[in-house]
Structures are given as C-alpha cells and as structure tokens.
Design an enzyme around this catalytic site. Structure first.
Site, short mmCIF file in Angstrom:
data_model
loop_
_atom_site.label_atom_id
_atom_site.label_comp_id
_atom_site.label_asym_id
_atom_site.label_seq_id
_atom_site.Cartn_x
_atom_site.Cartn_y
_atom_site.Cartn_z
N THR A 197 0.85 -1.20 0.00
CA THR A 197 0.00 0.00 0.00
C THR A 197 0.88 1.24 0.00
O THR A 197 1.94 1.24 0.62
CB THR A 197 -0.89 0.00 1.27
OG1 THR A 197 -1.73 -1.15 1.23
CG2 THR A 197 -1.75 1.25 1.36
N ASP A 235 6.24 -4.19 -1.60
CA ASP A 235 5.67 -3.11 -0.78
C ASP A 235 6.71 -2.01 -0.57
O ASP A 235 7.91 -2.23 -0.73
CB ASP A 235 5.19 -3.68 0.57
CG ASP A 235 4.19 -2.76 1.26
OD1 ASP A 235 3.90 -1.67 0.74
OD2 ASP A 235 3.69 -3.16 2.33
N GLY A 236 6.21 -0.85 -0.20
CA GLY A 236 7.08 0.29 0.13
C GLY A 236 7.42 0.29 1.61
O GLY A 236 7.17 -0.68 2.33
N ALA A 237 7.98 1.40 2.08
CA ALA A 237 8.32 1.53 3.50
C ALA A 237 8.45 3.01 3.85
O ALA A 237 8.67 3.85 2.97
CB ALA A 237 9.64 0.82 3.81
N ASP A 238 8.31 3.30 5.12
CA ASP A 238 8.55 4.67 5.60
C ASP A 238 10.03 4.87 5.92
O ASP A 238 10.53 5.99 5.89
CB ASP A 238 7.71 4.94 6.85
CG ASP A 238 6.23 4.81 6.55
OD1 ASP A 238 5.77 5.47 5.60
OD2 ASP A 238 5.54 4.02 7.22
N LYS A 281 6.98 0.54 8.75
CA LYS A 281 5.87 0.65 7.80
C LYS A 281 4.62 1.09 8.56
O LYS A 281 4.58 1.11 9.77
CB LYS A 281 5.64 -0.70 7.12
CG LYS A 281 6.80 -1.09 6.22
CD LYS A 281 6.53 -2.32 5.39
CE LYS A 281 5.18 -2.36 4.77
NZ LYS A 281 4.83 -1.16 3.96
N GLU A 322 -0.22 -5.75 5.79
CA GLU A 322 1.10 -5.78 5.14
C GLU A 322 2.00 -6.81 5.80
O GLU A 322 2.72 -7.56 5.13
CB GLU A 322 1.72 -4.38 5.21
CG GLU A 322 1.00 -3.37 4.32
CD GLU A 322 1.50 -1.95 4.47
OE1 GLU A 322 1.23 -1.15 3.57
OE2 GLU A 322 2.14 -1.62 5.48
#
Ligand code: 5RP
Length: 226
Positions: free
Chosen positions: A28, A81-84, A94, A103
């Site tokens: 997401t 997936d992405g990451a912070d 995340k 996730e």
C-alpha cells in the site's frame, strides 16, 4: 531528481522479479501505486494479486488485475511493498498509510519480500521515525500507558480507522536499539494488533530509487530465496 521519480523507478524495477502465472502480494502507498501501474502492463502473464488494503484492492481492480483472498491461495510467490524507513539490516518501518497489519501478514505469508523505496528513507537507526501501532479501540488508553512505560511517546492518529476497524497510535521519540526485541515487546501488550516495525519480518531485497538509478541490495542471510 524528485522523490516521486525515484519511487517510480524502484517500482518499475520490481517487475523483473515477477514470475509468470503467479499470484503477487501487493502493499500500500504511493510507491506501490506506481508498481500497480507497471503490473497492469503484464497482467495477462500473472494469475492475479492479493491486496494489503482496501485502497490497493480498488486500484488493482480498476487496472483489471484479478484480486484473490489470501485464504483461498496456497502460495504467494512474492510480496512487493514500500516503507517509511529502512536500515542496513533490511529492517523496515511501515504503516504510514495505516495498512501495517495486512502488510505484515502478507510479508510473512510470501516466499519473497521486496521493498521498493527511495534513498530519502534510509536510516541507520529508527530513533527519529514514528512507529505506528494498530490497537483495538477499547484498549487505546491502556496501550498508550504501557508504551509510556517503555519510554515512547504515543500520539493518537486522529480521524483514522484501519481497514480492520482499529485505531493507530504513532510512537514518537523512541531510542530503538533492538528493533526485533521492541517489535516482540509491543506485540505482547494486550490490545495491540500489530506494529509497524518489520524487524522480525525484514525485506529480502531493497530496490532503492536514487539519483543514479535503482540500487539493488539483497540480504545475504536470506539470499537463497532469490
Ligand atoms: C503503508 C505503508 C507504506 O508502504 C509506507 O507508508 C510508504 O508509503 P509511500 O510509498 O507512499 O511513501 O507502510 O501502510
């Protein structure tokens, strides 16, 4: 180069890891949205996808990509997936978008986990990065007090409910010397559903958008998966 361009480059690079006739776990966020765009160009080659959030599910469907329920799928070959934030150990923070629980389920259920990100998110430690914690609503104050005992500063994410109907506490100002230990400690607080530290469930591969193109880092300890 803009951060968005770097995110897009990383997302496009992830396509090369998608095998034919497989089901792809999809995370997401804005980086993942670029990935969904790319995935739609090869949608005839895959069986479909599993979404980590309602927003991702809607986007996948809008692109004509079949969406499966995890409960009816035997094997998820890969999760993108992405990451912070990410650190040199492939551990992640995340949940900026609040989808951390689904996730983490997908990260755990998939054979391979690739994180698509950009170089602005690299951190040596996660000390300055808020850690989202998904909490059952009735436990909000109790969990917040437990976190204060652990020397974190919980901030209630206002006007936000997760796809699971829970609230988020974002924990600020934490010195995080042992991410795996803290991830497990948080999970042990009754009322906590999940937390955004992905240290027990790190990525195996980081695709990082930089000014000089996409940098690929593969985890040595889990390299055999690739
Ligand atoms: C959502 C997430 C996202 O992966 C994270 O917030 C990064 O988002 P973006 O790709 O928009 O920078 O964990 O819960």
């Amino acid at each position: 180069m803009t951060q968005d361009k770097k995110k897009q480059m990383a997302a496009v690079a992830a396509l090369q890891y998608i095998e034919e006739n497989t089901i792809v776990g999809v995370g997401t966020g804005s980086t993942v949205n670029y990935f969904i765009e790319s995935l739609s160009t090869i949608k005839h080659k895959i069986q479909g996808a599993i979404a980590s959030s309602n927003a991702t599910e809607a986007r996948l469907k809008a692109c004509g990509i079949p969406v499966f329920d995890l409960n009816v799928v035997q094997e998820v070959t890969i999760y993108i997936d992405g990451a912070d934030a990410y650190n040199p150990h492939f551990q992640l923070v995340k949940g900026g978008g609040g989808a951390l629980t689904r996730e983490k389920i997908l990260a755990a259920a998939s054979q391979k986990f690739i994180c698509i990100t950009d170089d602005s998110k690299q951190m040596d430690t996660f000390d300055n990065c808020p850690i989202p914690v998904e909490v059952i609503p009735m436990a909000r104050s109790f969990v917040a007090r437990e976190i204060v005992k652990l020397e974190g500063t919980p901030i209630y994410r206002q006007n936000f409910l997760t796809d699971n109907g829970n609230i988020i506490l974002d924990i600020h100002h934490w010195v995080i010397s042992e991410p795996i230990k803290l991830e497990r400690t948080l999970n042990n607080i009754p009322g906590v559903v999940c937390n955004g530290l992905f240290a027990d469930f790190p990525a195996q591969c980081l695709l990082i958008g930089t000014d000089n193109g996409v940098q690929t880092l593969k985890s040595k300890s889990q390299f055999t998966k690739f």
